[in-house]
Design an enzyme around this catalytic site. Structure first.
Site, mmCIF file in Angstrom:
data_model
loop_
_atom_site.group_PDB
_atom_site.id
_atom_site.type_symbol
_atom_site.label_atom_id
_atom_site.label_comp_id
_atom_site.label_asym_id
_atom_site.label_seq_id
_atom_site.Cartn_x
_atom_site.Cartn_y
_atom_site.Cartn_z
ATOM 1 N N LYS A 1 -24.371 44.585 23.545
ATOM 2 C CA LYS A 1 -25.678 44.105 23.993
ATOM 3 C C LYS A 1 -25.693 43.654 25.451
ATOM 4 O O LYS A 1 -26.757 43.613 26.088
ATOM 5 C CB LYS A 1 -26.148 42.965 23.097
ATOM 6 C CG LYS A 1 -26.546 43.390 21.682
ATOM 7 C CD LYS A 1 -27.839 44.170 21.677
ATOM 8 C CE LYS A 1 -28.365 44.368 20.270
ATOM 9 N NZ LYS A 1 -29.688 45.022 20.257
ATOM 10 N N SER B 1 -19.756 48.025 16.943
ATOM 11 C CA SER B 1 -20.761 47.460 17.846
ATOM 12 C C SER B 1 -20.643 45.975 18.117
ATOM 13 O O SER B 1 -21.216 45.484 19.089
ATOM 14 C CB SER B 1 -22.163 47.763 17.300
ATOM 15 O OG SER B 1 -22.313 47.213 15.995
#
Length: 408
Positions: free
Chosen positions: A52, A302
Site C-alpha cells: 500500500k 500482499s
C-alpha cells in the site's frame, strides 16, 4: 495503454527514493508440492509490510502543493499514508474502522507520528470510507482513496514492473489478492495478455466476483472482516473498469478457514508472517494446481501486518478446516462409570481441548461440550464409529456457525 506503461515505470523508479525493491523469492516447498516454478513477491517486506505504500506515495508525490491528505483504510493503506506523511512532511487525517486490529492502529501511529491524526469510525470499511469523504468535503484536504484512484492504481502497478525486472520476463501466471481492486487492476493492466492473471478473494468479501457476475460494481449485503486487508464490500469503479473483461473462471473465492491453514503453514514451515489478506494468493494455488503445473507462477504476498493476539483464533480455524479439531455435544448417561467408558473410546492421538459438563440430578442424561484435537481427520471416523457402537448420542457442531458463536 502505452501511457499507463510509461507512468507505471516512472512510479517504480520514484519508489527508489523511499524504499528498495521488495524481494522476489522462489519457494522450493510450494514449487515441489505443486510441480510448478513458484515465486513469492514479498510485499510483506516493504517498510510498512504491505504494497500500500506504493499507491500512497505515487498519489501524494503528484500533489506537491498539497499539505493535508485524508484517507480511509482497514489498516495497510493507513500505514502507507502515515509513513509518507512523515517522509514528505505533510499532515494526514486517517479514518479506520473500529474493528481494525490494534497492531495496525499502533503501527499507523508509529509511522505517522505528529504528522497524523486517527479517527476510528464504523464497523465496516465502507462506513469508514463514507465518514472520511464527508470529513474531507467539509474540512478540506486531498482525499486519497485506497484503490479507486488512477494514481494509486498506477503506483500499485509498480509491483508488476519489479516482478518482470526481477524475473527477467513476464511470468506465465500471477495470482493476485483482491480487496478494492487497486493492485489487481494495476498489475493486470501492466502485464496485459503476456501473463494469465488469476484473482482470489475471501468468501466474506468477494466483491470482484459479484461485480463481474452483475456487469458492474455492486455492494455486498454482508462483509466478514476477518480478512481485514481484503474485506471490501464494493470494488472500486476505476479498478473494475480495468477488470471488467476478466472471466469469472479466473476469480477464486476461499473460505476464511482455508486462508488460516496457509497462514499457519507459512509461519511454521517457512518462517513467513502473513496477515490473512497476505496469504490469499498462496492459499489459492491448491485450487488451480492442475492449471499451473509446469508453469512459472508469481504469488503476491500482499501484507504481513499480523497481530499475534489473533494467532489462537487462526490456529483454531485452521485445525477445523483440516478436520483435525472438532466440537460436539455428547449426551452422557448419569451413571457411575459412564465418563470412564467414554474416555476409554478415545484413541492414543485424541486430545481433549475442551470439556464442559453440567450434572443435573433430575435428569438421566447430562450434556457435555467436548472439543477434541487429533493428528489426522480419519481418527474422527474411528471415534464416531466407536461412539455409535457404544450407544452414545452426540451432535457434531463444528460447522454450525450459529452455535459456534456462543459455545466455541
Amino acid at each position: 495503454m502505452t501511457d499507463f506503461i510509461i507512468r507505471a515505470r516512472a512510479a517504480e523508479q520514484a519508489m527508489r527514493d523511499v524504499f528498495p525493491v521488495t524481494p522476489l523469492q522462489r519457494n522450493a516447498m510450494l514449487s515441489d508440492r505443486f510441480g510448478a516454478d513458484i515465486w513469492l513477491k514479498r510485499e510483506d517486506l516493504s517498510p510498512v509490510r504491505s504494497y500500500k505504500i506504493r499507491g500512497a506515495y505515487n498519489a501524494m508525490r503528484k500533489q506537491p502543493d498539497q499539505d493535508l491528505f485524508v484517507c480511509a483504510s482497514a489498516g495497510n493503506h493507513a500505514q502507507g499514508v502515515a509513513f509518507m506523511c512523515r517522509h514528505l512532511g505533510v499532515k494526514g487525517v486517517i479514518f479506520m474502522p473500529v474493528t481494525t486490529p490494534q497492531q495496525k492502529i499502533q503501527k499507523t501511529r508509529m509511522f505517522g507520528g505528529d504528522q497524523i491524526e486517527i479517527h476510528l469510525i464504523g464497523d465496516y470499511f465502507d462506513d469508514t470510507l463514507a465518514a472520511a469523504q464527508t470529513w474531507c468535503a467539509e474540512k478540506g484536504g486531498h482525499f486519497l482513496s485506497p484503490f479507486d484512484d488512477a494514481d494509486v492504481i498506477e503506483g500499485q502497478a509498480s509491483v508488476a514492473v519489479e516482478i518482470e525486472q526481477q524475473l527477467g520476463r513476464a511470468p506465465d501466471n500471477v495470482i493476485l489478492p483482491v480487496g478494492g481492486g487497486g493492485m489487481s487492476s494495476g498489475v493486470t493492466t501492466w502485464f496485459g495478455d503476456r501473463t494469465h492473471c488469476l484473482f482470489v478473494e475471501p468468501a466474506g468479501g468477494a466483491c470482484l466476483r459479484a461485480a463481474l457476475a452483475a456487469g458492474h460494481p455492486v455492494s455486498l449485503d454482508h462483509v466478514d472482516t476477518f480478512v481485514d486487508g481484503a474485506a471490501v464490500g464494493r470494488i472500486g469503479e476505476q479498478p473494475f473498469d480495468l477488470l471488467k473483461n476478466r472471466h469469472l473462471s479466473d476469480v477464486m473465492v476461499l473460505s476464511e478457514d482455508r486462508i488460516c491453514v496457509t497462514m499457519i503453514e507459512m509461519l511454521n514451515v517457512e518462517g513467513i508472517v502473513l496477515e490473512p489478506a497476505g496469504a490469499l494468493s498462496v492459499a489459492a494455488i491448491e485450487n488451480v494446481q492442475s492449471f499451473v503445473r509446469g508453469r512459472t507462477v508469481v504469488c503476491v504476498t500482499s501484507g504481513g501486518n499480523f497481530d499475534f493476539e489473533r494467532l489462537p483464533e487462526v490456529k483454531e480455524r485452521a485445525q477445523r478446516c483440516l478436520g483435525v479439531k472438532k466440537y460436539f455435544i455428547l449426551r452422557l448417561p448419569q451413571r457411575p462409570g459412564a465418563l470412564k467408558e467414554f474416555l476409554g473410546i478415545l484413541g492414543p492421538e485424541d486430545d481433549i481441548a475442551r470439556f464442559e459438563y453440567m450434572k443435573k440430578s433430575a435428569r438421566n442424561f447430562g450434556s457435555v461440550l467436548i472439543g477434541l484435537e487429533t493428528s489426522k481427520p480419519e481418527n474422527f471416523v474411528r471415534l464416531f464409529a466407536h461412539l455409535d457402537d457404544a450407544g452414545f448420542t452426540y451432535t457434531d457442531i463444528t460447522n454450525d456457525e450459529t452455535l459456534a458463536q456462543f459455545v466455541i
